[in-house]
Design a protein around this motif. Structure first.
Motif, short mmCIF file in Angstrom:
data_model
loop_
_atom_site.label_atom_id
_atom_site.label_comp_id
_atom_site.label_asym_id
_atom_site.label_seq_id
_atom_site.Cartn_x
_atom_site.Cartn_y
_atom_site.Cartn_z
N GLY A 54 -2.68 6.32 -0.33
CA GLY A 54 -1.73 6.13 0.76
C GLY A 54 -0.87 4.88 0.65
O GLY A 54 -0.02 4.64 1.51
N PHE A 55 -1.07 4.09 -0.39
CA PHE A 55 -0.27 2.86 -0.52
C PHE A 55 0.91 3.10 -1.46
O PHE A 55 0.75 3.65 -2.55
N THR A 56 2.08 2.69 -1.01
CA THR A 56 3.26 2.78 -1.86
C THR A 56 3.92 1.40 -1.92
O THR A 56 3.83 0.62 -0.96
N THR A 57 4.56 1.14 -3.02
CA THR A 57 5.19 -0.17 -3.18
C THR A 57 6.60 0.00 -3.72
O THR A 57 6.90 0.99 -4.37
N GLN A 58 7.42 -0.96 -3.41
CA GLN A 58 8.82 -0.91 -3.84
C GLN A 58 9.28 -2.31 -4.22
O GLN A 58 9.03 -3.27 -3.49
N LEU A 59 9.95 -2.40 -5.36
CA LEU A 59 10.51 -3.68 -5.80
C LEU A 59 12.00 -3.50 -6.03
O LEU A 59 12.41 -2.60 -6.77
N ASP A 60 12.80 -4.30 -5.35
CA ASP A 60 14.25 -4.26 -5.52
C ASP A 60 14.70 -5.61 -6.06
O ASP A 60 14.41 -6.64 -5.46
N LEU A 119 5.46 -3.26 0.65
CA LEU A 119 4.20 -2.52 0.52
C LEU A 119 3.97 -1.76 1.82
O LEU A 119 4.09 -2.32 2.91
N ASP A 120 3.70 -0.47 1.69
CA ASP A 120 3.49 0.35 2.88
C ASP A 120 2.20 1.13 2.73
O ASP A 120 1.82 1.53 1.63
N ARG A 121 1.56 1.35 3.85
CA ARG A 121 0.44 2.29 3.87
C ARG A 121 0.91 3.51 4.65
O ARG A 121 1.24 3.41 5.84
N GLU A 122 0.93 4.62 3.96
CA GLU A 122 1.41 5.84 4.61
C GLU A 122 0.25 6.81 4.76
O GLU A 122 -0.41 7.17 3.78
N PHE A 123 0.01 7.23 5.98
CA PHE A 123 -1.05 8.20 6.20
C PHE A 123 -0.50 9.58 5.84
O PHE A 123 0.71 9.80 5.82
N ASN A 124 -1.46 10.48 5.58
CA ASN A 124 -1.07 11.80 5.13
C ASN A 124 -0.17 12.52 6.12
O ASN A 124 0.67 13.33 5.76
#
Lengths: 704, 209
Positions: A590-596, A611-616
């Motif tokens: 459920g963790f996604t990350t993004q670098l810009d 950094l985000d935690r996304e539930f299903n």
């Protein structure tokens, strides 16, 4: 943000309470604790706690998120009247602070739970303190807590720092507030666990299932508040009486320092739990034997039949919230190209579309391709065999067995073959209310505008959209701001107040946008016009995102010119070429990350990490920070741009399907360093919902 | 004022605590009257005089009439006026849609054998639920069937003799009881009380004929 979204926020609070976590007592700081003092406890993984506590001249509003099973993070907005006598804002202090708490060990039969925490580790420092704490249960009713605190948590009964044996630098605590407002937001590494320490302790007694009592010896003497007469502390003992409602809410009365009576309300939510797990949306159409389908006795591959089939399928898909844009039947294979306007769980949309195909198309069609498009741009194709649907529709493991047999592929070919004659052009419009919010202005912490909003979209061909959004504010206090930007760099965002003051009727957005597929796994977007409320110009983006990949890479280049404050058609002198190279990675669980990495609006170069935690179910909580070559001093209050963000699917709140979300980015301070252009339809968010990961995550709802 | 304006959000939270009405009624009136009030699929069934099934939600004390949308082999698909659905497999609850409960499907071959054989003994049943985070989770229950007394059930067409079959099920953390009133001849379930899941609890069914 529309008005409905505000109601959504309120509904969130009411609907989302989680009874499982009702026993957890929250401190006045909005974290697991006694009265003021922390305990070594944590919330259940993924839970969110919202707390407001009020006593004397102090109000604390806190959100705590259990990021990992042992780690929670906290954002707090406190208002303390008379904190700065003779100071600005009538002496009232508005304080934003962040906490972190890590549970080192869980409680065992013999040993207590142990935790370490940082309070207010990067704010103005009025709550700055650190602690080690242990909590042990004795039986089911009694919990005992003891700990050692530093900083604010060592204001009473302090002694020289035992960590001084490790190094002399632990003996003294630097004044973290010495640098004034401009040093806020920086991590106070140099002060953590420094200076005198003190002990605190307390007990919690669970008298009944609902009622509990807290008693603590506090090491926080409220020195500053006492010295300015904002609180009267007569005793080191604090008391609390907590009542838990079955809904998961906690109402509490407490006494601080023997004289200040306060009230507190907490709500603990579990994002991983929809209020209605199965949803309130209508049942799907039952499948029928192939010889009873609508076109059972027709050869639908005959051109003469196409119009009839198109019409029927379009009507039936429309009832499922799906807009049919194209249909091709070749041999035993049928493909629908459609836009999902309803389902936030895309696998459910795929299931509904496949069902409609199964009850409509003639018996010889064996393979269904459901291609999802966004603004006419094809993204992914879900392929299911008709016989699998028939075989597994009532199987108790039907969803996963169907997924194992299904295929999810990239839908790169942008053919218009089979396109419905009425698919283009399309024109849609909407008239409704809007709500714009601005938080944390010291003169009025909640500023808002409500008004009427007209949106209109014209799409003459797949991917090409002319879009406008116009607003007219009817009520609010956004334009009452008297505070002006004191930014010493180019004012690219901090003049927000001037836009509110000098505008009336507002062209919020007016763009031409083209979304297209340059090749397999590649997505493109070009947008021109009045891109957002403060900037107009041209924006181009390219995204590489293989269908089953955890990694996506993108690049975006924009030419942006600052719009006039009246938000009509004129521009100011300032313009900039801004853009970023971006990497998106799904870390799993459920963790996604993004670098810009790139150049920001004020022509500053730097990078943003998110950094985000996304539930299903789509509920998302995260945070980001941006560091650029604008120095902390030049940035001003907050030192660098950072924020927390959340996105709550409306379906999570209502139980009914919807692609709307209640979303917000909360920035403690909005300044000009590290500011990005707010162009709409950035490709990653458009594409991701229909890539294999997201489709698979929601597959439990395929037969829902 | 500043303080209060910011705490409006959490105050509203306070007002909102407690139970929440997700719908005024889960079902329409007992006997469907004006088809114009209902969804299109249900209206078609009203016009076609489709067979009816009375159901009730034991905990909420609400109830209504569902109409048969489709019968396919052992499976009956019963539709509510609002478009919700329960699926019965030879009268035994197989799945629900639209009532909030996440019962996606069940594996009922063993319990059905007990009911239709009017046999005492143990069997397993499997329920697959949506868990609130959109994952399909299968749960297994161990159940004991006990044949009960014979009694008459009053249907619209008159009294019908039935044998009561009681099914007591448990898993590690859940337990429930189902009761089926079965006609001794055709071994058909004409009335029942069956547990759907933790969200809506038990529901009762009775054929309308």
């Amino acid at each position: 943000m529309r008005a409905s979204k505000l109601f959504g926020i309120f509904a969130l609070a009411a609907l989302g309470a989680d009874s499982i976590a009702r026993a957890q007592t929250m401190s006045t700081y909005g974290t697991p604790g006694l009265v003021d003092m922390p305990t070594a406890e944590v919330l259940p993984d993924g839970h969110v706690a919202l707390t407001t506590s009020m006593f004397g001249a102090t109000t604390r509003n806190t959100a705590t998120f259990q990021v990992l099973p042992k780690l929670y993070g906290t954002f707090r907005y406190a208002i303390v009247d008379d904190f700065d006598p003779g100071g600005p804002q009538d002496g009232t202090r508005y304080d934003r602070s962040f906490d972190l708490h890590y549970q080192i060990t869980d409680e065992t039969l013999r040993f207590p739970a142990l935790a370490v925490g940082l309070r207010d580790f990067g704010g103005t420092g009025i709550y700055s303190g650190e602690y080690f704490v242990g909590t042990k249960s004795f039986g089911s009713k009694l919990k005992v807590t003891g700990g050692m605190g530093w900083g604010r948590l060592a204001q009473r009964g302090s002694f020289s720092n035992p960590l001084g044996v490790v190094a002399d630098r632990f003996d003294t605590r630097p004044n973290v507030a010495a640098g004034g407002i401009n040093t806020t937001g920086q991590l106070d590494f140099g002060a953590w666990f420094r200076g005198p320490a003190a002990l605190f302790a307390g007990v919690e007694y669970q008298a009944t299932d609902r009622l509990s009592f807290q008693l603590e010896y506090s090491s926080d003497a409220y020195e500053r508040e006492q010295s300015v007469g904002a609180i009267d502390i007569k005793s080191p003992i604090n008391l609390g009486f907590n009542y838990s409602y079955p809904s998961g809410s906690n109402l509490r009365a407490f006494v601080i320092g023997g004289s200040e009576v306060g009230l507190q309300y907490s709500l603990i939510l579990n994002p991983a739990k929809r209020r209605a797990p199965g949803g309130q949306d209508a049942a799907p159409i039952p499948l029928v034997p192939r010889d009873q389908t609508v076109f059972a006795n027709h050869d639908i591959r005959q051109p003469a039949q196409k119009a009839r089939v198109d019409r029927t399928l379009k009507a039936m898909l429309a009832q499922e919230g799906l807009e049919l844009q194209g249909l091709t039947v070749i041999g035993r294979r049928a493909q629908v190209r459609l836009e999902n306007n309803l389902w936030d769980i895309e696998a459910q949309a795929a299931g509904r579309a496949a069902r409609v195909m199964a009850v409509t198309l003639s018996p010889e069609v064996e393979v269904f391709d459901v291609t999802f498009q966004s603004n006419g741009m094809p993204i992914s194709t879900v392929t299911v065999a008709r016989s699998d649907l028939e075989e597994l529709k009532n199987d108790y493991d039907g969803a996963w067995r169907t997924l194992a047999r299904a295929e999810i592929k990239d839908a790169a070919a942008q053919s218009r073959e089979g396109e419905l004659s009425e698919a283009y052009p399309t024109f849609t419009y909407g008239l409704g209310p809007y709500l714009a919010l601005s938080l944390f202005d010291p003169d009025s912490p909640l500023r808002y505008d409500v008004g009427a909003q007209l949106t209109a979209d014209y799409r003459p061909a797949p991917g090409l959209t002319f879009s406008g959004r116009f607003r007219y504010p009817l009520a609010g206090n956004m334009d009452k701001v008297t505070r002006r930007s004191n930014s010493v760099i180019q004012r690219v965002r901090s003049d927000a107040a001037l836009y509110a003051i000098e505008s009336d009727f507002e062209v919020n957005k007016l763009t031409a946008e083209y979304m297209f597929r340059p090749g397999e796994d590649l997505f493109g977007r070009v947008t021109g016009g009045y891109l957002e409320s403060m900037y107009g110009g041209l924006s181009g983006e390219l995204l590489w995102y293989p269908v089953a990949s955890r990694l996506a890479l993108g690049v975006e280049v924009n030419y942006a010119k600052q719009r006039d404050f009246d938000m009509l058609f004129g521009f100011q002198d300032y313009d900039v070429v801004t853009g970023h190279a971006s990497a998106y990675y799904d870390l799993g669980n459920g963790f996604t990350t993004q670098l810009d990495v790139g150049r920001y609006l004020a022509k500053d170069w730097g990078a943003t990490f998110g950094l985000d935690r996304e539930f299903n179910n789509g509920f998302k909580i995260g945070g980001y920070f941006t560091l650029t070559d604008v120095s902390f001093d030049d940035f001003g209050e907050g030192s660098f741009d950072k924020g927390i963000r959340f996105s709550v699917p409306l379906s999570w709140l209502t139980g009914k399907p919807s692609r709307d979300t209640v979303s917000r980015v909360i920035q403690p301070v909005t300044r000009d360093g590290g500011a990005r252009l707010n162009v709409e339809n950035r490709l990653y968010n458009v594409v991701r919902d229909y890539r294999a990961d997201k489709l698979s995550d929601g597959w439990g709802r395929f037969y829902r | 004022m500043k303080r209060w304006s910011l705490t409006v959000l959490l105050s509203s939270v306070l007002l909102g605590c407690g139970t929440v009405d997700v719908e005024d009624t889960l079902l329409g009136p007992l006997i469907p009257s004006d088809s114009g009030e209902y969804g299109e699929r249900f209206s078609v069934l009203v016009q076609a005089n489709a067979p009816a099934l009375q159901i009730g939600f034991v905990e909420s004390q609400e109830g209504g009439t569902l109409l048969l949308e489709r019968r396919e082999g052992a499976f009956d698909y019963w539709l509510s006026p609002e478009g919700a659905q329960i699926v019965l497999q030879n009268g035994m609850l197989h799945s629900t849609r639209g009532f909030g409960e996440g019962l996606l499907a069940s594996e009922l071959s063993a319990p059905l054998a007990h009911v239709h054989g009017l046999r005492n003994g143990y069997s397993d049943r499997f329920h697959t639920y949506l868990d609130g985070n959109d994952r399909a989770v299968t749960r297994t229950y161990r159940c004991l069937f006990t044949r009960g007394e014979t009694s008459n059930i009053a249907l619209h067409s008159g009294p019908v003799q039935t044998v009561q079959m009681r099914e007591n099920c448990r898993s590690l953390d859940q337990e429930f009881s189902n009761i089926y009133w079965v006609t001794p001849g055709a071994r058909r379930i004409v009335q029942s009380r069956q547990w759907a899941g933790p969200y809506i609890g038990a529901l009762s069914t009775r054929v309308v004929e």
